[in-house]
Scaffold this active site. Structure first.
Site, short mmCIF file in Angstrom:
data_model
loop_
_atom_site.label_atom_id
_atom_site.label_comp_id
_atom_site.label_asym_id
_atom_site.label_seq_id
_atom_site.Cartn_x
_atom_site.Cartn_y
_atom_site.Cartn_z
N ASP A 211 34.70 31.34 46.88
CA ASP A 211 33.87 31.87 45.78
C ASP A 211 32.50 32.22 46.34
OD1 ASP A 211 35.39 31.23 43.11
OD2 ASP A 211 35.55 29.39 44.26
N ARG A 219 28.90 29.71 48.68
CA ARG A 219 29.55 28.63 49.43
C ARG A 219 29.09 28.55 50.88
NH1 ARG A 219 30.84 26.55 44.67
NH2 ARG A 219 32.80 27.29 43.75
N ARG A 279 25.56 34.32 36.25
CA ARG A 279 26.73 34.79 37.00
C ARG A 279 27.27 36.09 36.41
NH1 ARG A 279 30.83 29.97 36.95
NH2 ARG A 279 31.92 31.24 38.51
N LYS A 309 36.98 37.88 37.54
CA LYS A 309 37.16 36.69 36.71
C LYS A 309 36.13 36.68 35.58
CE LYS A 309 34.45 33.95 40.03
NZ LYS A 309 34.47 32.91 41.06
N HIS A 310 36.38 35.98 34.48
CA HIS A 310 37.47 35.05 34.15
C HIS A 310 38.17 35.64 32.94
CE1 HIS A 310 34.09 32.76 35.94
NE2 HIS A 310 35.01 32.02 36.51
N HIS A 322 34.98 23.70 32.88
CA HIS A 322 35.11 22.62 33.86
C HIS A 322 35.16 21.26 33.16
CE1 HIS A 322 33.49 25.89 36.36
NE2 HIS A 322 34.07 25.29 37.37
N ASP A 406 42.24 30.23 37.40
CA ASP A 406 41.09 29.42 37.81
C ASP A 406 41.65 28.07 38.25
OD1 ASP A 406 38.49 28.66 38.28
OD2 ASP A 406 37.74 29.25 36.31
#
Length: 804
Positions: A211, A219, A279, A309-310, A322, A406
């Site tokens: 990601d 990352r 985002r 996404k998403h 999450h 996901d």
């Protein structure tokens, strides 16, 4: 003479004139009070070719708000500034003027021509065992692994346990996280050894994903970070969006990563959204689609698969998936006209993957289940919904790329369904890759994979999952690997030293850092600039204060200031102090005397606002109260002050006493050991380069990518808009001492943004009249005459027919 005959002559005359070879044909029509202009290279194409959207131009740009109007609703017309800079042809304000709204509708029941199948891949699948097919669909994480002492350690190199798991389960892919990718050399070695382990086990090379969105989701430990999606939305620049994707692709590919689980294509039309926010590119789905699709092209043109996404959209939620199961109660028509627009555009343009969301859309998927967590009745989320994955993605959108979920271990799925049942439901719904089907941190956890694989086999035997469906999924995966060159074994035979040498040249190189700064500078948005408080001009001996919430933000501000001094933008003898106010969390009153002294001591005062949630705007929350107090005291002492927002942009109506407000759209910090020098480790460019606008290295060009709500007396969101999408002021350059008649700040010392009802109306820029000439004939406006004759004749015929 017979009237019908007259009408026929008029029509024939118009059509006969059309054979004259004009350079551009044009038609105009009135929609309400607006004049819409259509242009085409020739009249026949304009009149007859319904598919010529590339040549069809509509002279008005509609910005869609949270609620979409039905036909016939009133329109509010506001001025829209047009950027005339060198790259303006690619900027979205002008691009949107040249697109017909119908371009963005989700087309249902499309009939794609039958794509030729890769016979070699089909033959390979016919010889694969069921275990090999199932393994190819699995994408696993090995973020942390238990060592011999029972302690979890970050996986930065391939251990024997993981190597054996790759071989045993014949997996098709892995996903890497920040724990796995600490620096360039280490990451290159890790991916090299992962692929080596797969190939030596007789497997095809793996999909290695990450990601790497940019902004707040990065990352890689080293390399180019980029400012994030919402910053990209503020730039409205398609060329830079492509470069954004290109930079990410070049860097992660050099590290041995071939899939980027990005970009986010969610339309952030809910300020209370806890997980998307920065985002997202914008609250305008068309802007999301245009820029997001360019990021996809930048990635895939440079050898990295993109996963948007998403799906079908996480932008209008108030729950983080999450942590729980969000619900979006919208009809298909509502979703089609908002959330699906960017996904559909990217799908039609060939994005390799679509990632599903763990969100319940009860009007799209009406089936319910009993939660394993608490026994309640819950809706089936998109990830597990056949009505959404097969019904919408496969049938309505006619998409035949890879559908990936996901993370299946997120609580929205794991809590309510359990790992095993969730994977089965996802595959039955039409998913190709269940991402991270189980949490794996030690050898014993691999038993979960055994259970999942055995359950899949059982469902096939029972006829609940067809092997043909598995074959189709495996075909999509292997076909992608083939098309992206992943199956070419020669690349994996290169010596690791050669790979590392190349990666060190590519990752975080000078060209990428310069482009990163350019993108960030284009995004920085100024929404308030009273009496031209910006740019600030600190002279020799003058003192600047930057007051920011957290310690990790200090190095970035120091780096940005010192860089501007090195470049001669700021006087080298001007002094900067960067302090933090985290110590005054929940103790704002204790900071009052200190803030009053700062307001007297410093010549320029910059307070940093970092708002992530709506309740942080309240008068009692330290994150908003302290910047507000500091700028209020600055005003009382006749000192110039500014707010730099590095969180979500919904704080614009919070600070009444600052002279200026700057939006940077990102708060990622910098390693303190790298302050003041060319950074090697990943850092957020938003903080240091926000100072480029504050001190006048560049003028502000950014425009709000979202609507910002007005706040009430308790600093809570209202249903009115304080600052509309597209709003932004242009500041002067550092050395520009001339009065700029186009500078909004000079015209309006106290700017008052347009206020309108939230979720109310579409906003369209009024059409500017322009004269057109025909270079081939020298006759000005002849095309208009021809089209007017044609339109008049046609309307008379239709009117005659209707009245008869």
């Amino acid at each position: 003479m017979n009237k019908n005959f007259k009408f026929g002559i008029s029509l024939m005359l118009a059509l006969s004139i059309s054979v004259i070879p004009f350079n551009v044909s044009k038609a105009e029509a009135t929609e309400g009070n607006e004049l819409v202009t259509y242009e085409s290279p020739n009249l026949d194409q304009l009149l007859l070719d319904d598919d010529s959207n590339e040549d069809l131009k509509v002279s008005n740009f509609a910005i869609e708000n949270d609620k979409y109007l039905d036909e016939g609703d009133d329109l509010i017309v506001e001025n829209e500034q047009i950027d005339n800079s060198e790259s303006s042809e690619e900027d979205l304000e002008q691009k949107d003027e040249s697109e017909n709204d119908s371009n963005y509708n989700v087309e249902e029941n499309n009939e794609n021509p039958n794509k030729p199948r890769n016979k070699k891949i089909e033959e390979k699948i016919s010889n694969m065992t069921l275990d090999e097919k199932i393994g190819q669909m699995l994408m696993l994480e090995f973020r942390n692994w238990e060592d011999e002492n029972g302690e979890l350690k970050e996986v930065t190199e391939l251990n024997d346990d993981i190597k054996n798991a790759i071989s045993k389960y014949k997996i098709g892919g892995v996903i890497l996280f920040a724990e796995n990718v600490r620096d360039t050399e280490q990451t290159t070695k890790l991916t090299h050894n992962i692929q080596k382990a797969a190939i030596e086990s007789g497997l095809d090379p793996l999909l290695i994903s990450i990601d790497q969105e940019g902004g707040i989701v990065v990352r890689l430990g080293t390399g180019t970070s980029l400012p994030g999606n919402m910053a990209l939305g503020a730039s409205r620049d398609k060329k830079l969006a492509y470069e954004y994707g290109k930079i990410i692709a070049e860097e992660i590919k050099a590290l041995g990563i071939n899939v980027n689980l990005a970009p986010v294509m969610d339309t952030n039309n809910n300020p209370n959204n806890p997980v998307i926010g920065l985002r997202s590119i914008s609250s305008d789905p068309k802007l999301v689609g245009e820029l997001g699709s360019e990021v996809v092209k930048g990635l895939q043109d440079n050898g990295v698969s993109a996963a948007i996404k998403h799906f079908p959209g996480h932008g209008d939620t108030a729950t983080d998936s999450h942590l729980g199961l969000p619900v979006v109660d919208k009809s298909y028509e509502e979703v089609k006209n908002l959330e699906l627009i960017p996904f559909d555009k990217a799908a039609k343009e060939g994005v390799d993957m679509i990632m599903t969301a763990h969100i319940s859309y009860p009007q799209l998927e009406k089936d319910t289940v009993i939660s394993q967590k608490d026994g309640s009745v819950i809706g089936i989320p998109a990830t597990l919904s056949d009505d959404i994955i097969t019904g919408i993605i496969r049938k309505k959108m006619n998409y035949d790329g890879i559908v990936i979920t996901d993370a299946m271990k997120m609580q929205a799925i794991a809590d309510h369904f359990g790992e095993e049942e969730a994977v089965i439901m996802a595959i039955r719904a039409g998913v190709d890759i269940p991402l991270m089907p189980a949490l794996l941190q030690k050898n014993e956890d691999l038993l979960k994979l055994d259970s999942i694989i055995n359950r899949i086999k059982s469902e096939i035997e029972l006829g609940n999952i067809s092997e043909n469906q598995l074959n189709n999924s495996v075909y999509r995966i292997l076909d992608l690997k083939y098309r992206r060159g992943i199956l070419d074994l020669d690349q994996y035979n290169k010596p690791i030293e050669e790979k590392i040498e190349n990666a060190l040249k590519v990752v975080g190189n000078k060209e990428h850092f310069e482009k990163q700064r350019e993108i960030t500078d284009k995004a920085i948005t100024v929404t308030k600039n009273i009496n031209n408080a910006l740019p600030m001009y600190p002279k020799k001996g003058e003192k600047v204060l930057i007051y920011t919430p957290y310690e990790n933000e200090v190095p970035g501000f120091n780096y940005g200031f010192e860089k501007l001094q090195e470049e001669g933008v700021i006087d080298k003898d001007a002094k900067l102090d960067v302090f933090t106010f985290q110590n005054y969390k929940d103790k704002s009153k204790e900071a009052e005397e200190i803030l009053k002294n700062y307001a007297k001591e410093y010549d320029y005062i910059i307070a940093v606002s970092e708002i992530g949630r709506a309740n942080q705007l309240s008068k009692n929350d330290w994150l908003a109260e302290i910047p507000d107090m500091l700028t209020t005291f600055a005003k009382e002492n006749n000192k110039k002050s500014a707010i730099i927002s590095i969180g979500k942009p919904y704080d614009l109506d919070r600070y009444k006493n600052s002279d200026a407000h700057i939006l940077a759209y990102g708060s990622k910090g910098m390693d303190p050991t790298e302050k003041g020098k060319g950074p090697v480790k990943t850092f957020g460019p938003n903080i240091p380069y926000s100072l480029d606008v504050v001190f006048g290295k560049v003028s502000s060009k950014g425009k709000l990518p979202v609507d910002v709500p007005e706040l009430d007396k308790n600093f809570e969101y209202t249903d009115k808009i304080a600052y509309e999408i597209g709003y932004g002021l242009e500041t002067k350059l550092r050395d520009d001492d001339k009065t700029d008649p186009n500078n909004i700040g000079e015209k309006n010392p106290i700017e008052k943004p347009i206020i309108k009802e939230k979720q109310g109306n579409k906003i369209k820029a009024p059409r500017k009249s322009n004269e057109h000439s025909n270079p081939k004939t020298g006759i000005s406006g002849l095309n208009e005459v021809i089209l007017t004759l044609f339109a008049s004749a046609s309307s008379l015929v239709l009117s005659k027919k209707k009245n008869s």
